[in-house]
Design a protein around this motif. Sequence first.
Motif, PDB file in Angstrom:
ATOM      1  N   TYR A  10       0.841  -1.204   0.000  1.00 39.46           N
ATOM      2  CA  TYR A  10       0.000   0.000   0.000  1.00 39.46           C
ATOM      3  C   TYR A  10       0.877   1.255   0.000  1.00 39.46           C
ATOM      4  O   TYR A  10       0.650   2.177  -0.789  1.00 39.46           O
ATOM      5  N   TYR A  11       1.863   1.295   0.884  1.00 41.73           N
ATOM      6  CA  TYR A  11       2.707   2.489   0.971  1.00 41.73           C
ATOM      7  C   TYR A  11       3.482   2.713  -0.326  1.00 41.73           C
ATOM      8  O   TYR A  11       3.684   3.859  -0.729  1.00 41.73           O
ATOM      9  N   THR A  12       3.853   1.645  -1.003  1.00 40.68           N
ATOM     10  CA  THR A  12       4.509   1.792  -2.307  1.00 40.68           C
ATOM     11  C   THR A  12       3.560   2.468  -3.290  1.00 40.68           C
ATOM     12  O   THR A  12       3.971   3.369  -4.043  1.00 40.68           O
ATOM     13  N   ARG A  13       2.298   2.073  -3.277  1.00 39.00           N
ATOM     14  CA  ARG A  13       1.319   2.680  -4.185  1.00 39.00           C
ATOM     15  C   ARG A  13       1.126   4.173  -3.931  1.00 39.00           C
ATOM     16  O   ARG A  13       0.759   4.910  -4.845  1.00 39.00           O
ATOM     17  N   ILE A  14       1.370   4.640  -2.705  1.00 41.88           N
ATOM     18  CA  ILE A  14       1.167   6.064  -2.428  1.00 41.88           C
ATOM     19  C   ILE A  14       2.491   6.831  -2.360  1.00 41.88           C
ATOM     20  O   ILE A  14       2.553   7.924  -1.799  1.00 41.88           O
ATOM     21  N   GLY A  15       3.523   6.255  -2.982  1.00 41.22           N
ATOM     22  CA  GLY A  15       4.748   7.007  -3.198  1.00 41.22           C
ATOM     23  C   GLY A  15       5.925   6.732  -2.291  1.00 41.22           C
ATOM     24  O   GLY A  15       6.968   7.378  -2.416  1.00 41.22           O
ATOM     25  N   PHE A  16       5.821   5.773  -1.394  1.00 42.67           N
ATOM     26  CA  PHE A  16       6.957   5.421  -0.544  1.00 42.67           C
ATOM     27  C   PHE A  16       7.844   4.421  -1.272  1.00 42.67           C
ATOM     28  O   PHE A  16       7.381   3.673  -2.134  1.00 42.67           O
ATOM     29  N   ARG A  17       9.108   4.407  -0.915  1.00 39.68           N
ATOM     30  CA  ARG A  17      10.036   3.402  -1.430  1.00 39.68           C
ATOM     31  C   ARG A  17      10.761   2.744  -0.265  1.00 39.68           C
ATOM     32  O   ARG A  17      11.004   3.372   0.760  1.00 39.68           O
TER      33      ARG A  17
END
Length: 178
Positions: free
Chosen positions: A129-136
Amino acid sequence: MLIQVPALDELPALRAIERAAGEPFRALGMAAIADDEPPSLELLTDFQRTGRALAAYEEAGPEGGRRLPVGYLLWEPVDGCTHIEQVSVHPDHAHRGIGRTLIDRAERDGGRVALTLTTFTEVPWNAPYYTRIGFRALPDAELTPGLRAIRAHEAALGLDRWPRVAMRREPRREGGDG
């Protein structure tokens, strides 16, 4: 959606949200996470008094009554970043963008610096989920001293029984996603 620092008398509702948000971990074989005690009222009060607790409310309460929080986020400054200590949304209100709205507000309140967090890699509503909202995901070489300390504390608590990762999202421009 209304996002604001919760009132002191709303802090027990945040603990109830945490308990409810933990239940889906049982289906993943992570009962220890579901059974974990929510943040104490003392800790929640510390975050609330410093303005680093945020709660999400639906615009109108049930049948005109008092609005209760449906999600919350705790953040703190760590190594020049806004570190998301906890973000939880009641399962009855999931998939409505509440978590992302809380995260975006924490970014604004934290001074438009990078956001960091630590999370489980294989839980669909965590790292994916966090990857989908721009986290790496951060490789170990990019962990700051504060993030290393957080990860060590999590390991001491036994959270590393399941794969975990530290993640970072660069600050976004005012009014945009990029």
